[in-house]
Write a protein that holds these residues in place. Structure first.
Motif, PDB file in Angstrom:
ATOM      1  N   VAL A 170       1.203 -11.597   3.538  1.00  0.00           N
ATOM      2  CA  VAL A 170       1.196 -13.253   2.784  1.00  0.00           C
ATOM      3  C   VAL A 170      -0.031 -12.894   2.360  1.00  0.00           C
ATOM      4  O   VAL A 170      -1.385 -12.216   2.816  1.00  0.00           O
ATOM      5  N   GLY A 171       0.097 -13.239   1.425  1.00  0.00           N
ATOM      6  CA  GLY A 171      -1.181 -12.768   0.029  1.00  0.00           C
ATOM      7  C   GLY A 171      -0.852 -11.797  -1.179  1.00  0.00           C
ATOM      8  O   GLY A 171      -0.414 -10.755  -0.364  1.00  0.00           O
ATOM      9  N   ALA A 172      -0.332 -11.722  -2.368  1.00  0.00           N
ATOM     10  CA  ALA A 172      -0.028 -10.930  -3.125  1.00  0.00           C
ATOM     11  C   ALA A 172      -0.632 -10.094  -3.812  1.00  0.00           C
ATOM     12  O   ALA A 172      -1.211 -10.514  -5.245  1.00  0.00           O
ATOM     13  N   GLY A 173      -2.616 -10.856  -4.144  1.00  0.00           N
ATOM     14  CA  GLY A 173      -3.319 -10.196  -4.619  1.00  0.00           C
ATOM     15  C   GLY A 173      -2.498  -8.759  -4.430  1.00  0.00           C
ATOM     16  O   GLY A 173      -2.189  -7.472  -3.667  1.00  0.00           O
ATOM     17  N   PRO A 174      -4.653  -8.010  -4.384  1.00  0.00           N
ATOM     18  CA  PRO A 174      -4.418  -6.533  -4.974  1.00  0.00           C
ATOM     19  C   PRO A 174      -4.438  -5.573  -3.397  1.00  0.00           C
ATOM     20  O   PRO A 174      -4.076  -5.419  -3.739  1.00  0.00           O
ATOM     21  N   ALA A 175      -4.837  -6.542  -2.224  1.00  0.00           N
ATOM     22  CA  ALA A 175      -4.199  -5.971  -1.353  1.00  0.00           C
ATOM     23  C   ALA A 175      -2.594  -6.522  -0.579  1.00  0.00           C
ATOM     24  O   ALA A 175      -2.284  -4.778   0.287  1.00  0.00           O
ATOM     25  N   GLY A 176      -3.079  -7.341  -0.937  1.00  0.00           N
ATOM     26  CA  GLY A 176      -0.635  -7.650  -0.306  1.00  0.00           C
ATOM     27  C   GLY A 176      -0.568  -6.633  -0.953  1.00  0.00           C
ATOM     28  O   GLY A 176       0.784  -6.231  -0.750  1.00  0.00           O
ATOM     29  N   LEU A 177      -0.167  -6.764  -2.195  1.00  0.00           N
ATOM     30  CA  LEU A 177       0.662  -5.919  -3.825  1.00  0.00           C
ATOM     31  C   LEU A 177       0.655  -4.702  -2.602  1.00  0.00           C
ATOM     32  O   LEU A 177       1.321  -4.121  -3.079  1.00  0.00           O
ATOM     33  N   SER A 178      -0.835  -3.427  -2.737  1.00  0.00           N
ATOM     34  CA  SER A 178      -0.719  -2.801  -2.327  1.00  0.00           C
ATOM     35  C   SER A 178      -0.035  -2.369  -0.435  1.00  0.00           C
ATOM     36  O   SER A 178       0.904  -1.094  -0.135  1.00  0.00           O
ATOM     37  N   ALA A 179      -0.672  -3.267  -0.026  1.00  0.00           N
ATOM     38  CA  ALA A 179       0.468  -3.014   1.617  1.00  0.00           C
ATOM     39  C   ALA A 179       1.820  -3.273   1.281  1.00  0.00           C
ATOM     40  O   ALA A 179       2.228  -1.656   1.726  1.00  0.00           O
ATOM     41  N   ALA A 180       2.418  -4.147   0.334  1.00  0.00           N
ATOM     42  CA  ALA A 180       3.939  -4.469   0.670  1.00  0.00           C
ATOM     43  C   ALA A 180       4.463  -2.722  -0.205  1.00  0.00           C
ATOM     44  O   ALA A 180       5.383  -2.608   0.350  1.00  0.00           O
ATOM     45  N   VAL A 181       3.812  -2.145  -1.610  1.00  0.00           N
ATOM     46  CA  VAL A 181       4.478  -0.903  -2.170  1.00  0.00           C
ATOM     47  C   VAL A 181       3.988   0.380  -1.058  1.00  0.00           C
ATOM     48  O   VAL A 181       4.945   0.851  -0.542  1.00  0.00           O
ATOM     49  N   ASP A 182       2.947  -0.203  -0.406  1.00  0.00           N
ATOM     50  CA  ASP A 182       3.074   1.521   0.733  1.00  0.00           C
ATOM     51  C   ASP A 182       4.200   1.162   1.809  1.00  0.00           C
ATOM     52  O   ASP A 182       4.747   1.982   2.397  1.00  0.00           O
ATOM     53  N   ALA A 183       4.473  -0.278   2.753  1.00  0.00           N
ATOM     54  CA  ALA A 183       5.435  -0.559   3.543  1.00  0.00           C
ATOM     55  C   ALA A 183       6.517  -0.209   3.277  1.00  0.00           C
ATOM     56  O   ALA A 183       7.678   0.328   3.858  1.00  0.00           O
ATOM     57  N   GLY A 184       6.647  -0.701   1.962  1.00  0.00           N
ATOM     58  CA  GLY A 184       8.284  -0.581   0.793  1.00  0.00           C
ATOM     59  C   GLY A 184       8.659   0.185   1.085  1.00  0.00           C
ATOM     60  O   GLY A 184      10.055   0.716   0.717  1.00  0.00           O
ATOM     61  N   GLU A 185       7.879   1.457   0.302  1.00  0.00           N
ATOM     62  CA  GLU A 185       8.212   2.541   0.221  1.00  0.00           C
ATOM     63  C   GLU A 185       8.793   4.102   1.473  1.00  0.00           C
ATOM     64  O   GLU A 185       9.862   4.797   0.978  1.00  0.00           O
TER      65      GLU A 185
END
Lengths: 966, 219, 88
Positions: A170-185
Motif C-alpha cells: 500500500v503506497g507507491a512512494g520510495p518505500a513501497g516501490l523499493s519493496a515491490a521491486v525486491d518482492a517482484g524480483e
C-alpha cells in the motif's frame, strides 16, 4: 490563469488538453490532470468551501484527500472532495453547505455566534423542554449536514470483485516501490496500490529538485513496469483491512475484495497543522500542499509566504519555493535552536529571515476572512508559551505550515498492530505487527528517501520470509537520525478562539478546555463530546493534536493518552460501490416457467418461488376456492417439487432411520410408505414426511419444503456421530414431484403408466417404481389433501414433459393445476398440520397430538430421552381445530392472532381459512389444555380490538373416516 | 430410433438453435447464429449450457468395484477426475461416491446388464445443471462471483465452492481448445446462477454459445 | 472476512461455511438423570477460551470440528470427527 507556473518537470497536468469547467456557475479553464482544487487555485479562486459549523471560508489545506471543507456536488454525486476530484471537460461543481454562494455564504453569520456555541451546546440547550424538541430538530436539520441527496438518482449496479496476491503493498512512494521491486524480483505475485493517479509518492513533490532521488525513482518505476508479476494499480485506495488480510480496494469503478497472503503498508504520513488564531484562513496550507501544488500541478500556492516550521522539511520547502519565484518573507521556527543542517544553512544563504523560537500568533484577513493579508509572529518563552506583546507583523498572502507528521496507520491499526510513541521522531510508530503485516517508510518513522528505500526492501524481505521463501538475507531495522521531524506541541492558545484543532467540525482549542472541565479526560470520550475526528476526514489532521492537547491537560504521556479506534474506511467511499451486485439466489422448480405462463401468482416460500394459485391478483379468494372445489370434485395437479427428497441407502439404512425418526422401519415392507416424525435432542418436532422402502437397504424419504436443507445437514452430522454404514443423498433439486389429486386422478394416471394402479394392486400408502409418460418415476399414494391421489417423482429435467402429458391426458377430466395456497386450505380441511407452520420451536409431539407416531419401547431415537422427561409433565398447550361462527361483519382472523379467555391470553391461531365446502372459517390453534376439548368456546381477538367467537372441534373437518383417499 | 424429447434444460436460451443434436431424450444446442462467430467468442468469453449431457451418480462400499468392471481407470483420490472415452468425466466426489457426466456423443452411462446393481452400489439420480464458462476472460468473470483463487487451481480437479451465492462444483478442465471452466450446481438454484453469469458475461461482451465450439470432434 | 480450513477442501472464506454449534461428545442418555440430561441438551458453554465447534462446508457437505481460541481470535486446528478424536 493567474497562478499557473511555467511547465514543471514531471508535472501531472497535460497542457495540450485544456478543459473548460464551472464552479458555482462561473466558467474557468484548467488542464487534464488537474484536480478541481488545483484548477481553481490556478484561476485565483481562494475560497473553495465553507466550514461545517461556522461557515468560515476555507481553501486548499492538505491537497492530499483530507480537505474536508472543500466539498462539492457534481450532478447527483455529492460531498466530493475537490482536492482529489479529477477535472473533466464541462464539469459543473458547486460547493456544499452554503446558503447563497461559497463566496457570500449567508450562514457565515454563524461565525459571529461561535463564542456562544461551545461544544456540548446542542446537547444541553435543546434538551428541554421536550415538547419543543421537534421544532428545534426541524430548524437544526435545515442547517446541519453537508451535501444534498438527489432523489432522482438512478440506481446503477456496481460490480464488486475478488482478487488474490502474495503481497499487497500500500503506497507507491520510495518505500513501497523499493519493496515491490525486491518482492517482484523474488517472483512474488505483488499488487502495488496508490491512491494517487501517478506512482512515486513523496518523490513527486518533496524530492523533485533532488537529482539522486529522481534517478532512483526512475529506476524503481522502470523495474516495476518491467516485472510482469507486479500489478501496479494507481487511483486505488486500500480502504480497510479485515481478518486474515482481507483488504478492501476502491477505484473509480468498483470495490475489489483482495485476499493477500501478506500486506506491506508503506502509506506514509499526513502532515499536521499548527494551531493558532485564524489558522484556517484560505492561503494557509501545509508545506506538503504547497509543494504538491508546485510540482504536480504547476500552480503557485501564494506569491509572498511565511513558513511556520519545526523541522528540516520547512527549510527544504523554503529553498524549493524560492526557486519557483515565490517570495518567502520569513521562516518562523518553533524550535529555539533552529535548523543547523545544510538545509538550514542554505536558507540563510538565500537571505530569508529566520525567527527561531517564534510561532505565528495569529493570521490577519480582510473581506470577511476570505483574504489573507499577513500574520503576527511572536516569540515563545522557555515553556513554549506565546509572548504576544513582543509580536511583529509580517505581510503575506500565504502561509506554509511544516511542523510535523502523523502516520497514515489506519490499515495497520485495523489489522491489529500496536503502536508506540517514539520521542526520537515525536510520532507513533508500529511496535508489534500481527503475522503477515509489515510496515515501511514514513509510517514506520523513517524520513529520508534513501532510508525509506532500504526500509521498503527490509520489509519486503521480512514478508518473503513470512511467505516461506528460503535463503533471504535480512536487512537490519533502521532508526531515524537527527532532530525529530515533528514538534511535540505546535498548539497555541488565543483569546479570540478561532484557533482550530479540527477543521472538519470547527473545533477550537478552548473546546478541549471546556470538555476537560466537564470531566472528559479520556481520548474516546473527548472524541465523542467534542466530535473531534468525527468529520469527513476522520481526524487525519486533528487526532494527533487532540491527543497532544489531552496528554498535556492530563499531565500524561502520549502513550498513556492513547489513540481512538481506527475503523474502515480510510476515506469515504461511494455507497454504491459497497452494494455491488446482489447474489441472493432463489430456488425454482423445473416448472417455474410453465407456472408463469399459466398465470400463476408466484410467492416466496423460504428459498423457493412457488405458485400460490393460478388467476388474477384481485381474484385471490375466488381462485383458491375454485381450485379447491375442483380437487374435491374432479382432479387437480400441483407442483410439489419443493418437497425435501432424500435417498437413504446402505446396510444400516433402516437402523439409521430408526435412530432419527420416532417410528420403526426395520420391519417396514418394501413398496410401502410410513409416516416419519423427527425431533431434535430437546424433543421439539423438527421434521415430518413419508418414508418409502424401495429395497431392504434403500429408502426414499420426503421432508418439508422449508426444513429439508437443514434436516439433510443434520442427518449428515448424525451419520458421522453414529458411524453407521449408510449413504444419504439429497435429491431435492434432482427430482421433481407432482401431486395428482382428486376423484378422477386414477383415471388420468392410468393412461400414462405401465404400473397397475388399481386400488387393489396399489393401495393407499403404497409406493411403486416404474414409468410415467415414458420417464422413470416413483409413485406414492399419499393423502395430504384428503383425496385419492398420487405423488409422482421424476427426474427434474423431465418434469415439464410429464406435467404437460398429465395436463393433456387430464383434459377430458377437466384437470386443472392448483397452487400452494389451495393445498394449504385442503390439508387444513383434512386436519393435517404443517411442521414449522402449525408447530414452533418448542412444540413436542404430545402438544400436536402426534403421540401415535412414536414407537413404544424403542431403545433410542434423537429426542427420546427428552420426551421421556416431558411426558412426566402436564401439557401446557394443545393444538386443536376450531370453527368460527359468522364473521362476515368483522375482520377475518389471521394466523398468530391471540385467543383470549376474558383478558387472559390462552393461545394463538396457527392456521385459518374459509372451508371450501361449507364456506365458514376453520382453523387450528394452540390453546391451554383445559380449553382443548371439542365444544369448548373460543374467542379470537382480531386487529384492532374486536373479538370473534367459535368453538373447538375435533379434527379433521373433512372426511373423518378417510373414505375419499383410499 | 431417436428418443422423443422428454428432457429440458433449466435455462432460457437466447434463441432457437441453428443446429442441435438429440442426446438421450434431450436436445443439445450446437450453435445459435453463426458457428464461426461462436468459435471466436469461445476464445474470448462465452457461456454454454451443457445440462443436456446425461449424468449419473454411484454410491456405496461396492461402487468402486462395480464401476471398475465397467470403466476406464477411476480417479484415485477424492475430487480428482478421469475421462470417459467420449470426453465425459468421472469425478470421485467422496471416498465411496462417483459422479459421471457423459460426453456430447451420447455414449451410454454404465447400467447393470440385468438391471440389478450389486449389493452396496446404489445409483443416485444426478440432474445437476451443467454449464461452461470459457475463454480468456472467464477468469475475470469468476473474480466477480467467487472468492476462490482459481489461478492456483489444479486442472481436472473439482472444487466445491460458492459461485454467485450458489453452492457449486467448479471444474477447471484440461484438454479443451480453450480456457474452460465447468460448473455443476443443483438444478433448483441453476437459474439464479445462470442469470448472474449471463448478466456479467454481457458486460464483458461474452455471448451464450452452443456446444459445437467447445468440442472439436462435433460435426 | 475470515478464513477457515476445511480438512477436505482446504482454506476457504468463512461464508462458505455453516456454524454447527458447540461440539459435545455424545453421551449415553440412559446414564444421566433428568436434571443432568436437561443440562446436556439445553446448556452451552459460553466462556471465552479454546472452543471445540462443529462447522459445515456447505458446497461439499463436509462436517468437521474446529478448535478455536476466541480469546486470541485464532483457529488452532480443524479435523474430521472420529469417535477416537471427538470424544476424548
Amino acid at each position: 490563469m493567474t497562478s499557473r507556473l511555467p511547465p514543471q518537470p514531471g508535472e501531472w497536468i497535460n497542457r495540450e488538453q485544456p478543459l473548460d469547467f464551472q464552479f458555482e456557475g462561473v466558467s474557468y479553464q484548467g488542464f487534464t490532470g488537474d484536480v478541481l482544487s488545483s484548477a481553481l487555485w490556478a484561476n485565483g479562486v481562494r475560497v473553495l468551501g465553507r466550514s461545517f459549523k461556522y461557515h468560515r471560508p476555507r481553501g486548499i489545506y492538505s491537497l492530499a484527500n483530507h480537505d474536508a471543507n472543500a466539498l462539492v456536488s457534481v450532478g447527483s454525486r455529492t460531498n466530493l472532495r475537490a482536492d482529489c476530484l479529477p477535472l473533466e471537460a464541462n464539469l459543473q461543481a458547486s460547493a456544499v453547505n452554503t446558503l447563497g454562494s461559497v463566496s457570500r455564504d449567508h450562514l457565515a453569520i454563524m461565525d459571529r455566534f461561535s463564542r456562544f456555541l461551545p461544544v456540548g451546546f446542542y446537547y444541553k440547550a435543546f434538551h428541554t423542554p421536550r415538547r419543543l424538541f421537534p421544532f428545534y430538530e426541524n430548524q437544526m436539520r435545515k442547517v446541519a449536514g453537508l451535501g444534498r441527496i438527489d432523489p432522482q438518482y438512478r440506481e446503477a449496479a456496481t460490480a464488486k470483485q475478488y482478487d488474490f496476491c502474495d503481497l499487497l503493498i500500500v503506497g507507491a512512494g520510495p518505500a513501497g516501490l523499493s519493496a515491490a521491486v525486491d518482492a517482484g524480483e523474488r517472483g512474488l505475485r505483488v499488487i502495488l496500490v496508490d491512491e494517487n493517479p501517478h506512482p512515486g509518492g513523496s518523490f513527486t513533490w518533496q524530492w523533485r529538485r533532488h537529482a539522486e532521488a529522481l534517478e532512483r525513482c526512475e529506476q524503481l518505476l522502470n523495474r516495476v513496469h518491467a516485472l510482469d508479476n507486479i500489478d501496479l494499480r494507481v487511483g486505488t485506495l486500500a480502504a480497510g483491512c479485515y481478518s486474515d488480510r482481507w483488504v478492501a480496494l476502491f477505484d473509480q469503478q468498483r470495490m475489489t475484495k483482495l485476499r493477500a497472503a501478506a500486506v506491506l503498508v508503506a502509506s506514509g504520513c499526513f502532515e499536521q497543522p499548527a494551531v493558532f488564531q485564524n489558522n484556517d484562513a484560505p492561503g494557509i496550507m501545509l508545506g506538503s500542499a504547497a509543494q504538491r501544488l508546485v510540482h504536480r500541478y504547476a500552480v503557485q500556492p501564494f506569491s509572498q509566504g511565511v513558513i511556520l516550521g519545526a523541522n528540516r522539511d520547512a527549510y527544504r520547502l523554503a529553498s524549493d519555493l524560492t526557486t519557483h519565484g515565490i517570495d518567502v518573507t520569513a521562516i518562523c521556527d518553533l524550535r529555539p535552536e533552529g535548523e543547523s543542517s545544510p538545509a538550514g544553512t542554505r536558507v540563510q544563504e538565500l537571505g530569508i529571515p529566520i525567527y527561531r523560537g517564534y510561532t505565528i500568533y495569529q493570521a490577519e484577513t480582510r473581506r470577511r476572512g476570505t483574504q489573507l493579508t499577513g500574520v503576527i509572529a511572536c516569540p515563545l518563552d522557555r515553556q513554549g508559551d506565546t509572548q504576544p506583546q513582543a509580536g511583529l507583523s509580517l505581510p503575506c498572502d500565504g502561509v506554509a505550515v511544516s511542523v510535523g507528521w502523523a502516520p497514515d496507520a489506519g490499515l495497520l491499526y485495523q489489522a491489529g498492530a500496536r503502536f508506540q510513541y517514539q520521542s526520537a521522531v515525536e510520532q507513533f510508530v508500529p511496535h508489534t505487527l500481527p503475522p503477515g503485516l509489515f510496515a515501511a517508510g514514513r509510517v514506520n518513522g523513517i524520513f529520508s528517501w534513501a532510508d525509506q528505500c532500504i526500509d521498503g526492501q527490509r520489509a519486503a524481505r521480512a514478508a518473503a520470509i513470512h511467505l516461506g521463501h528460503p535463503d533471504i538475507t535480512e536487512i537490519p531495522t533502521l532508526t531515524h537520525q537527527g532532530t525529530p521531524p515533528s514538534h511535540p506541541y505546535p498548539i497555541f492558545p488565543h483569546p479570540e478562539k478561532h484557533n482550530f484543532v479540527d477543521f472538519d467540525e470547527d473545533i477550537h482549542l478552548a473546546d478541549f478546555k471546556n470538555a476537560h472541565q466537564e470531566g472528559y479526560d479520556n481520548i474516546e470520550l473527548v472524541k465523542r463530546f467534542t466530535t473531534v475526528g468525527m468529520g469527513p476526514s476522520q481526524g487525519k489532521l486533528s487526532n494527533m493534536n487532540a491527543i497532544r492537547i489531552l496528554a498535556r491537560q492530563n499531565n500524561a504521556t502520549i502513550d498513556a493518552t492513547g489513540t481512538t479506534t481506527s475503523r474502515p474506511f480510510q476515506h469515504p467511499v461511494p455507497i454504491g460501490h459497497l452494494a455491488g451486485r446482489r447474489f441472493h439466489p432463489l430456488r425454482r422448480t423445473p416448472l417455474d416457467a410453465w407456472h408463469r405462463q399459466a398465470g400463476a401468482q408466484m410467492a416466496h416460500a423460504g428459498a423457493w418461488l412457488r405458485p400460490e394459485y393460478y388467476g388474477a391478483a384481485d381474484e385471490r379468494a375466488q381462485s383458491i376456492l375454485a381450485e379447491a372445489e375442483h380437487v374435491r370434485q374432479r382432479v387437480g395437479l400441483i407442483d410439489v417439487s419443493t418437497l425435501g427428497k432424500l435417498q437413504v441407502t446402505g446396510p444400516d439404512a433402516a437402523e439409521f432411520l430408526e435412530r432419527i425418526y420416532t417410528g420403526r422401519f426395520q420391519k417396514q415392507s418394501t413398496q410401502r410408505l410410513r409416516y416419519g416424525l423427527a425431533c431434535d435432542e430437546t424433543g421439539t418436532v423438527l421434521e415430518d414426511g413419508v418414508i418409502a422402502r424401495l429395497a431392504h437397504d434403500h429408502f426414499y424419504v420426503t421432508a418439508t419444503s422449508g426444513g429439508s436443507g437443514s434436516f439433510y445437514r443434520e442427518l449428515l452430522r448424525w451419520r458421522q456421530l453414529f458411524q453407521l454404514d449408510v449413504q444419504i443423498s439429497n435429491l431435492t433439486g434432482q427430482l421433481a414431484a407432482l401431486n395428482l389429486a382428486g376423484p378422477d386422478s386414477r383415471d388420468v394416471l392410468k393412461e400414462l403408466t405401465c404400473i397397475d394402479i388399481s386400488g387393489e394392486a396399489f393401495p393407499y400408502l403404497g409406493v411403486r417404481v416404474g414409468t410415467v409418460a415414458g420417464v422413470p418415476a416413483t409413485l406414492m399414494r399419499v393423502g395430504f389433501v384428503g383425496e385419492l391421489g398420487y405423488e409422482i417423482h421424476v427426474p427434474a429435467s423431465s418434469a415439464v414433459h410429464v406435467w404437460e402429458q398429465l395436463c393433456e391426458t387430464g383434459r377430458p377430466f377437466g384437470l386443472k393445476p392448483f397452487g400452494v395456497e389451495t393445498q394449504r386450505l385442503l390439508r387444513l380441511e383434512k386436519g393435517h398440520l404443517i411442521v414449522g407452520h402449525d408447530t414452533d420451536a418448542l412444540t413436542y409431539p404430545a402438544e400436536a397430538d402426534l403421540q401415535w407416531a412414536i414407537a413404544q419401547n424403542k431403545p433410542f431415537f434423537v429426542g427420546s430421552r427428552s420426551l421421556e422427561i416431558l411426558q412426566k409433565r402436564p401439557l401446557m398447550r394443545k393444538l386443536v381445530g376450531f370453527r368460527l361462527k359468522d364473521t362476515e361483519d368483522k375482520p377475518f382472523p389471521e394466523e398468530c392472532h391471540l385467543i383470549l379467555d376474558g383478558e387472559t391470553i390462552v393461545g394463538r391461531v396457527t392456521s385459518i381459512a374459509r372451508d371450501s365446502t361449507l364456506k365458514h372459517p376453520i382453523g387450528m390453534a394452540f390453546v391451554e389444555p383445559r380449553l382443548a376439548s371439542p365444544g369448548s368456546p373460543l374467542a379470537i381477538r382480531t386487529a384492532p380490538g374486536t373479538t370473534v367467537t367459535g368453538e373447538v372441534c375435533s379434527l379433521p373437518f373433512y372426511d373423518p373416516d378417510n373414505l375419499r383417499q383410499q | 430410433m431417436p428418443l422423443p424429447i422428454t428432457r429440458t434444460s433449466p435455462f432460457e436460451l437466447p434463441s432457437t438453435p441453428g443446429a442441435s443434436r438429440d442426446l438421450a431424450g434431450a436436445s443439445l444446442a450446437l450453435w445459435f447464429d453463426d458457428p464461426e462467430r461462436e468459435r471466436q467468442a469461445a476464445q474470448r468469453l462465452a457461456l454454454c449450457d451443457l445440462s443436456a449431457l446425461p449424468k449419473a451418480g454411484y454410491k456405496g462400499n461396492g461402487a468402486t468395484a462395480w464401476l471398475q468392471t465397467h470403466q476406464t481407470p477411476l480417479p484415485a483420490e477424492t475430487f480428482e477426475s478421469t475421462r470417459l472415452t467420449d470426453g465425459g468425466i468421472i469425478v470421485k466426489v467422496a471416498a465411496d461416491e462417483y459422479f459421471l457426466e457423459a460426453g456430447p456423443s451420447g455414449v451410454d452411462l454404465p447400467v447393470p446388464s440385468n438391471g440389478e446393481f450389486p449389493p452396496d452400489c446404489f445409483p443416485v439420480v444426478r440432474e445437476d445443471a451443467s454449464l461452461v464458462l470459457c475463454g480468456a476472460r472467464a477468469a475475470a468473470v469468476l473474480l466477480q462471483v467467487c472468492g476462490y483463487d482459481f489461478s492456483t487451481a489444479t486442472l481436472d480437479r473439482v472444487i466445491y465452492t460458492r459461485v454467485a451465492g450458489v453452492d457449486s462444483a467448479v471444474f477447471p478442465a484440461a484438454g479443451y481448445p480453450h480456457t474452460h471452466v465447468k460448473l455443476w450446481c443443483d438444478r433448483s438454484y441453476a437459474v439464479s446462477l445462470w442469470n448472474s453469469l449471463v448478466e456479467i458475461c454481457e458486460e464483458f461482451e461474452g455471448p451464450i454459445i452452443g456446444a459445437q465450439a467447445l468440442f472439436t470432434d462435433l460435426p | 472476512m475470515k478464513i477457515l480450513t476445511c480438512p477436505l477442501n482446504g482454506p476457504r472464506p468463512i461464508q462458505e461455511f455453516h456454524y454447527g454449534g458447540e461440539f459435545r461428545p455424545p453421551l449415553d442418555p440412559a446414564q444421566l438423570n433428568d436434571a443432568d440430561w436437561g443440562q446436556e441438551v439445553h446448556h452451552r458453554h459460553g466462556e471465552p477460551g479454546v472452543k471445540r465447534e462443529w462447522w459445515y462446508h456447505t458446497a461439499s457437505g463436509t462436517w468437521f470440528i474446529a478448535e478455536r481460541d476466541n480469546l486470541q481470535d485464532r483457529v488452532i486446528q480443524t479435523y474430521l470427527y472420529t469417535p477416537e478424536r471427538g470424544n476424548d
